[in-house]
Design a protein around this motif. Structure first.
Motif, PDB file in Angstrom:
ATOM      1  N   ARG A   1       0.814   1.721   1.312  1.00  0.00           N
ATOM      2  CA  ARG A   1      -0.325   2.628   1.116  1.00  0.00           C
ATOM      3  C   ARG A   1      -0.506   3.030  -0.341  1.00  0.00           C
ATOM      4  NH1 ARG A   1      -1.013   7.338   5.253  1.00  0.00           N
ATOM      5  NH2 ARG A   1      -3.178   6.990   4.645  1.00  0.00           N
ATOM      6  N   ILE A   2       0.575   2.977  -1.131  1.00  0.00           N
ATOM      7  CA  ILE A   2       0.472   3.313  -2.549  1.00  0.00           C
ATOM      8  C   ILE A   2       0.950   2.115  -3.350  1.00  0.00           C
ATOM      9  CG2 ILE A   2       1.176   4.876  -4.389  1.00  0.00           C
ATOM     10  CD1 ILE A   2       1.611   7.031  -2.314  1.00  0.00           C
ATOM     11  N   VAL A   3       0.043   1.540  -4.138  1.00  0.00           N
ATOM     12  CA  VAL A   3       0.319   0.306  -4.864  1.00  0.00           C
ATOM     13  C   VAL A   3       0.077   0.539  -6.352  1.00  0.00           C
ATOM     14  CG1 VAL A   3      -0.353  -2.118  -5.167  1.00  0.00           C
ATOM     15  CG2 VAL A   3      -0.345  -1.090  -2.875  1.00  0.00           C
ATOM     16  N   SER A   4       0.980   0.030  -7.171  1.00  0.00           N
ATOM     17  CA  SER A   4       0.783   0.044  -8.620  1.00  0.00           C
ATOM     18  C   SER A   4       0.254  -1.311  -9.070  1.00  0.00           C
ATOM     19  CB  SER A   4       2.100   0.339  -9.344  1.00  0.00           C
ATOM     20  OG  SER A   4       1.993   0.007 -10.727  1.00  0.00           O
ATOM     21  N   ALA A   5      -0.750  -1.286  -9.944  1.00  0.00           N
ATOM     22  CA  ALA A   5      -1.299  -2.511 -10.524  1.00  0.00           C
ATOM     23  C   ALA A   5      -0.577  -2.906 -11.801  1.00  0.00           C
ATOM     24  CB  ALA A   5      -2.798  -2.338 -10.796  1.00  0.00           C
ATOM     25  N   ALA A   6       0.583  -2.275 -12.067  1.00  0.00           N
ATOM     26  CA  ALA A   6       1.383  -2.555 -13.267  1.00  0.00           C
ATOM     27  C   ALA A   6       0.581  -2.187 -14.518  1.00  0.00           C
ATOM     28  CB  ALA A   6       1.850  -4.009 -13.284  1.00  0.00           C
ATOM     29  N   SER A   7       0.713  -2.954 -15.576  1.00  0.00           N
ATOM     30  CA  SER A   7       0.034  -2.668 -16.839  1.00  0.00           C
ATOM     31  C   SER A   7      -0.819  -3.858 -17.239  1.00  0.00           C
ATOM     32  CB  SER A   7       1.058  -2.382 -17.937  1.00  0.00           C
ATOM     33  OG  SER A   7       1.792  -3.563 -18.237  1.00  0.00           O
ATOM     34  N   CYS A   8      -1.688  -3.646 -18.216  1.00  0.00           N
ATOM     35  CA  CYS A   8      -2.531  -4.742 -18.695  1.00  0.00           C
ATOM     36  C   CYS A   8      -1.683  -5.883 -19.245  1.00  0.00           C
ATOM     37  CB  CYS A   8      -3.507  -4.238 -19.747  1.00  0.00           C
ATOM     38  SG  CYS A   8      -2.744  -3.434 -21.189  1.00  0.00           S
ATOM     39  N   THR A   9      -0.619  -5.555 -19.979  1.00  0.00           N
ATOM     40  CA  THR A   9       0.226  -6.596 -20.560  1.00  0.00           C
ATOM     41  C   THR A   9       1.000  -7.337 -19.484  1.00  0.00           C
ATOM     42  OG1 THR A   9       0.426  -5.328 -22.612  1.00  0.00           O
ATOM     43  CG2 THR A   9       2.059  -7.057 -22.238  1.00  0.00           C
ATOM     44  N   THR A  10       1.478  -6.620 -18.470  1.00  0.00           N
ATOM     45  CA  THR A  10       2.174  -7.284 -17.369  1.00  0.00           C
ATOM     46  C   THR A  10       1.230  -8.210 -16.625  1.00  0.00           C
ATOM     47  OG1 THR A  10       3.525  -5.284 -17.133  1.00  0.00           O
ATOM     48  CG2 THR A  10       3.663  -6.912 -15.370  1.00  0.00           C
ATOM     49  N   ASN A  11      -0.030  -7.804 -16.465  1.00  0.00           N
ATOM     50  CA  ASN A  11      -1.010  -8.667 -15.819  1.00  0.00           C
ATOM     51  C   ASN A  11      -1.320  -9.903 -16.653  1.00  0.00           C
ATOM     52  OD1 ASN A  11      -2.723  -7.651 -13.205  1.00  0.00           O
ATOM     53  ND2 ASN A  11      -1.637  -5.978 -14.202  1.00  0.00           N
ATOM     54  N   ALA A  12      -1.138  -9.810 -17.951  1.00  0.00           N
ATOM     55  CA  ALA A  12      -1.332 -10.985 -18.806  1.00  0.00           C
ATOM     56  C   ALA A  12      -0.113 -11.892 -18.795  1.00  0.00           C
ATOM     57  CB  ALA A  12      -1.639 -10.536 -20.236  1.00  0.00           C
ATOM     58  N   LEU A  13       1.068 -11.305 -18.828  1.00  0.00           N
ATOM     59  CA  LEU A  13       2.301 -12.080 -18.975  1.00  0.00           C
ATOM     60  C   LEU A  13       2.823 -12.638 -17.663  1.00  0.00           C
ATOM     61  CD1 LEU A  13       4.723 -13.055 -20.667  1.00  0.00           C
ATOM     62  CD2 LEU A  13       5.738 -10.773 -20.362  1.00  0.00           C
ATOM     63  N   ALA A  14       2.821 -11.848 -16.601  1.00  0.00           N
ATOM     64  CA  ALA A  14       3.465 -12.267 -15.348  1.00  0.00           C
ATOM     65  C   ALA A  14       2.849 -13.534 -14.744  1.00  0.00           C
ATOM     66  CB  ALA A  14       3.455 -11.122 -14.345  1.00  0.00           C
ATOM     67  N   PRO A  15       1.509 -13.678 -14.697  1.00  0.00           N
ATOM     68  CA  PRO A  15       0.968 -14.932 -14.166  1.00  0.00           C
ATOM     69  C   PRO A  15       1.366 -16.148 -15.001  1.00  0.00           C
ATOM     70  CG  PRO A  15      -0.710 -13.236 -14.154  1.00  0.00           C
ATOM     71  CD  PRO A  15       0.441 -12.698 -14.956  1.00  0.00           C
TER      72      PRO A  15
END
Length: 331
Positions: A144-158
């Protein structure tokens, strides 16, 4: 049927999400039914209409009695100090964009107001799970509560997920060359990080990044193998990932990398000699600069751009839609 969402916190990400939903993502199937921010409505409307990074809003912005009106669409605007004071019954997802949902009691306020789920626009230890599209999508279920992480994590993790799956990552280090943000002062002023106490637009500032610890959370199979640091630079938007990795297999690397990027729903690539301003408004999590790939004897260096506001806000929309599509009983 559209997903009903509420935006709590109408700062950089809250406003950018609404701008995206009113322009490029207007057919996404998301209906913003409430905005909450402690700032006055007229100030929020002005900052939404006139944006120093993205320019004037390409439509009509008006205010009504307790409402923000965007291209004729009336959105109730609240100034509640706590979401728990609002009635959010029927809201599928609260986009928690205040930057203050670091504790469970704060993160749960949207649920207390009647919303089904909460998506936090940043790292939060209070979240049930942290999800980055293109990296660990499969972990999303009924949380029910989700974190979208950070902008940099969204760039690096994929990118790391792609490299691990296609080539095998033995070790690596990432430096994000990051634009300044509201966490830095415009003139020298005390901050927790001494370097970040310096005027944001006057110096390059070496500092840390939450992506360093979040990668271990999002990609536990790579835990301990990739480190991360940051350099904040005096530009107002668009950041970059500079990643050096040691890979187990580099055979036919360039062709395989291009194919993998083209198959990614959140990544792009360019062979053109672009600079940061050219990437403003790009919706991808990361756009690889193909000409910047360097192969050493034991390492490979990759470089990619990301609009840390527009790209991340698009992932917030994507994540909200995915959360809204998960039935209460699970996938």
């Amino acid at each position: 049927m559209s997903l009903r969402v509420a935006i709590n916190g109408f700062g950089r990400i809250g406003r950018t999400v609404l701008r995206a939903l009113a322009t490029a993502r207007k057919d996404a199937g998301v209906d913003v039914v409430a905005i909450n921010d402690i700032a006055p409505l007229d100030v929020c409307a002005y900052l939404f209409e006139f944006d120093s990074v993205f320019g004037p809003f390409p439509g009509r912005v008006e205010t009504g009695a307790g409402s923000l009106i965007v291209d004729g669409r009336t959105i109730p605007f609240h100034r509640a100090g706590s979401l728990a004071d609002l009635d959010l019954s029927g809201v599928g997802v609260v986009l928690e964009c205040t930057g203050h949902a670091g504790t469970r009691d704060v993160a749960e306020l949207g649920l207390a107001a009647g919303a089904a789920r909460v998506l936090i626009s940043g790292p939060s230890d209070a979240a049930d799970v942290t999800v980055v599209p293109g990296a660990n999508d499969a972990v999303l279920d009924t949380q029910r509560i989700v974190s979208a992480a950070s902008c940099t994590t969204n760039a690096l993790a994929p990118l790391l997920r792609l490299l691990e799956d296609a080539f095998g990552v033995e070790s690596g280090h990432m430096t994000t060359i990051h634009c300044y943000t509201g966490s830095q002062p415009t003139i020298d002023a005390p901050r927790g990080d001494a370097a970040r106490s310096r005027a944001a637009a006057l110096s390059m500032v070496p500092t840390g990044t939450s992506a360093g610890r979040l990668i271990d959370t999002v990609l536990p199979d790579l835990a301990g193998r990739v480190t991360a640091r940051a350099v904040r630079v005096p530009v107002p938007s668009v950041s970059a990932v500079d990643l050096t990795v040691r890979l187990r297999d580099r055979a036919d690397f360039d062709a395989r990398l291009r194919a993998a990027v083209d198959a990614s729903p959140v990544m792009g690539r360019t062979a053109r000699p672009l600079v940061s301003t050219d990437l403003r408004g790009r919706p991808e999590s990361l756009v690889l600069a193909e000409s910047e790939t360097v192969h050493g004897r034991d390492f490979t260096r990759l470089f990619g751009w990301y609009d840390n506001e527009w790209g991340f806000s698009n992932r917030m929309i994507d994540m909200a839609l995915r959360m809204g599509a998960v039935p209460q009983g699970g996938l």
